[in-house]
Enzyme design. Structure first.
Site, PDB file in Angstrom:
ATOM      1  N   HIS A 237       0.793  -1.234   0.000  1.00  0.00           N
ATOM      2  CA  HIS A 237       0.000   0.000   0.000  1.00  0.00           C
ATOM      3  C   HIS A 237       0.824   1.282   0.000  1.00  0.00           C
ATOM      4  O   HIS A 237       0.249   2.370  -0.046  1.00  0.00           O
ATOM      5  CB  HIS A 237      -0.924   0.013   1.219  1.00  0.00           C
ATOM      6  CG  HIS A 237      -2.069  -0.959   1.130  1.00  0.00           C
ATOM      7  ND1 HIS A 237      -3.299  -0.615   0.625  1.00  0.00           N
ATOM      8  CD2 HIS A 237      -2.148  -2.275   1.460  1.00  0.00           C
ATOM      9  CE1 HIS A 237      -4.106  -1.671   0.671  1.00  0.00           C
ATOM     10  NE2 HIS A 237      -3.436  -2.683   1.164  1.00  0.00           N
TER      11      HIS A 237
ATOM     12  N   ASP B  59       3.924   9.431  -1.250  1.00  0.00           N
ATOM     13  CA  ASP B  59       2.699   8.770  -0.792  1.00  0.00           C
ATOM     14  C   ASP B  59       2.360   7.660  -1.774  1.00  0.00           C
ATOM     15  O   ASP B  59       2.441   7.866  -2.992  1.00  0.00           O
ATOM     16  CB  ASP B  59       1.534   9.753  -0.714  1.00  0.00           C
ATOM     17  CG  ASP B  59       0.700   9.547   0.546  1.00  0.00           C
ATOM     18  OD1 ASP B  59       0.727   8.428   1.097  1.00  0.00           O
ATOM     19  OD2 ASP B  59       0.025  10.493   0.967  1.00  0.00           O
TER      20      ASP B  59
END
Length: 480
Positions: free
Chosen positions: A161, A368
């Site tokens: 993730h 991110d």
């Protein structure tokens, strides 16, 4: 085919009225899948947590099992606070100055991964029949190989993730090869972007000598597929939040409270990867460059508590307090404060109010994996503009944003002015493009796409781009 999910956090939480789904995209995406297919979710039980180790859910009509793995304080500190948060997290985000020596953490990490693999195999045996294993994120890198060592015919998927860094960065960790071998126990490894997937393939080639191709990695006689499967949000849920009359009323009240100014919104966990200090410096530079905007723009920065007790995070909290005070001390006039800083957790409904009120979302992480705040804002906003770091996974998909380099305070200041000054037609056109992309990346589409690919069936392209019975926990292999 039933599904065994392995993740750090459980998908349900206790409330005053009973058990409810956990907040967040992962639970939102995967609870419906579990309820439809049946299976189990294996998660951590923290040292002070008072939850059952074995739980059927929902209570009135059980569809799946939650199996919690209890951790004592020393192993929790070394596995979660240590290896996961002080080694792998900063490494994945290229912030190597925050990476701590792993030698005191690696044994606990291996031991906890082994316990998760034991638990996953145990619940798979209890399920009976064909089972898919789907393992989530950097906390569980050794679990795929452990499961495959105990159950050679297992169908194992893994989703990463966060960013996967370039191989020369990943190899900084002394146990890099063991971690790679752990992941290569999977049949399918998913990443948010093709860039991350390519970095992983190159890491396997450079550190293990594995043969790679554009689709994956050849390892120990198997072809491990490595694919981009970008995650999104539960779009219908957030659109619904935005359309509530009370959301609009509260948004209007917030604008009035702040003095009928243009609102620049930041929403982040208090984490050094989010670029908060540089964002504050950029807003300070904005105020220096554009004195005519004084009294007309306010930065509303939300920072939710994260990893309290970790020194780097405690320092960041102090630094944020100091820079907020400095900016307000320099520029405040009368009732106008240029920065409104809120250090607390917000519900999704409360965030929807902020998204609805904001003129610009200022989303500038240093790195991110995806960044779902950008997605949430696009789903809820009626008239806002998005300023987005080009170093997020979301930047690969969200056409319509104003892109910035999060290390360039001057550039961010000028881009913020550009976003605030966008003509209404351009703003709405950009927002429509953002909304369309967010809808294509809906979290339920993500889950279905990944599991379809894991099952060996052709999966629809991402936007922009059965075996033997388990032998039980005692047969889990130790790859390290």
């Amino acid at each position: 085919m039933s599904l065994v999910l392995v993740a750090n956090r459980a998908p349900i939480r206790p409330t005053s009225t009973g058990w409810a789904p956990a907040l967040g995209g992962l639970a939102s995406a995967l609870l419906p899948v579990l309820e439809a297919q049946g299976g189990a979710w294996v998660a951590m039980q923290e040292p002070d947590e008072r939850t059952p180790l074995f739980q059927r859910y929902p209570d009135d009509d059980p569809r799946f099992t939650v199996r919690r793995v209890p951790l004592e304080e020393p192993e929790y500190a070394a596995f979660y606070q240590g290896m996961a948060n002080r080694v792998l997290w900063p490494l994945a985000h290229y912030l190597v100055e925050h990476v701590e020596p792993e030698r005191t953490f690696r044994d606990a990490y291996r031991a906890v991964n082994r316990r998760f693999a034991h638990a996953a195999l145990d619940v798979a045996r209890e399920q009976g029949g064909a089972v898919q294993f789907w393992i989530q994120d950097y906390h569980m890198m050794l679990v795929p190989e452990m499961i495959r060592g105990a159950l050679a015919g297992a169908q194992v998927g893994f989703f990463w993730h966060v960013p996967w860094p370039a191989s020369e960065v990943f190899r900084i960790v002394p146990s890099a090869t063991a971690l790679l071998k752990g992941l290569l126990g999977s049949d399918l490894i998913g990443f948010h972007t093709e860039g991350y997937a390519e970095n992983f393939r190159e890491s396997a080639r450079d550190l293990l000598g594995a043969e790679i191709d554009p689709e994956g990695v050849h390892w120990q006689g198997r072809h491990v597929r490595v694919e981009a499967h970008p995650i999104g949000i539960d779009v219908e849920r957030f659109v619904g939040f935005g359309e509530r009359p009370e959301t609009q009323a509260q948004a209007e009240a917030l604008v009035e409270e702040l003095g009928d100014v243009q609102i620049v919104l930041g929403v982040d966990r208090l984490d050094y990867t989010k670029g908060l200090l540089l964002r504050m410096e950029a807003f300070e530079r904005f105020l220096e460059l554009y004195p005519e905007m004084h009294g007309r723009v306010t930065l509303l920065q939300v920072a939710t508590p994260s990893r309290t007790g970790v020194p780097a995070y405690d320092r960041l909290r102090r630094d944020m307090d100091e820079i907020t005070g400095r900016i307000n001390g320099r520029f405040a006039q009368g009732a106008w404060a240029p920065v409104r800083y809120r250090y607390r957790s917000f519900t999704q409904e409360e965030l929807a109010v902020l998204y609805r009120a904001a003129d610009v979302a200022f989303v500038t992480p240093l790195r991110d994996g995806m960044n779902l705040v950008a997605h949430e804002f696009a789903a809820v906003s009626e008239r806002g503009a998005l300023v987005l770091s080009e170093l997020t996974g979301a930047a690969d998909y969200l056409d319509g944003a104003v892109f910035v380099n999060p290390y360039d305070a001057e550039g961010m200041a000028r881009s913020l002015r550009e976003a605030l000054d966008l003509p209404e037609d351009d703003r709405r056109r950009r927002l429509a493009s953002l909304r369309a992309a967010v809808e294509r990346l809906d979290v339920h589409v993500w889950a279905d796409r990944f599991l379809t690919s894991l099952d060996g069936r052709p999966a629809p392209p991402a936007d922009g781009e059965g075996g033997a019975e388990p032998e039980g926990a005692e047969a889990v292999a130790d790859p390290a």
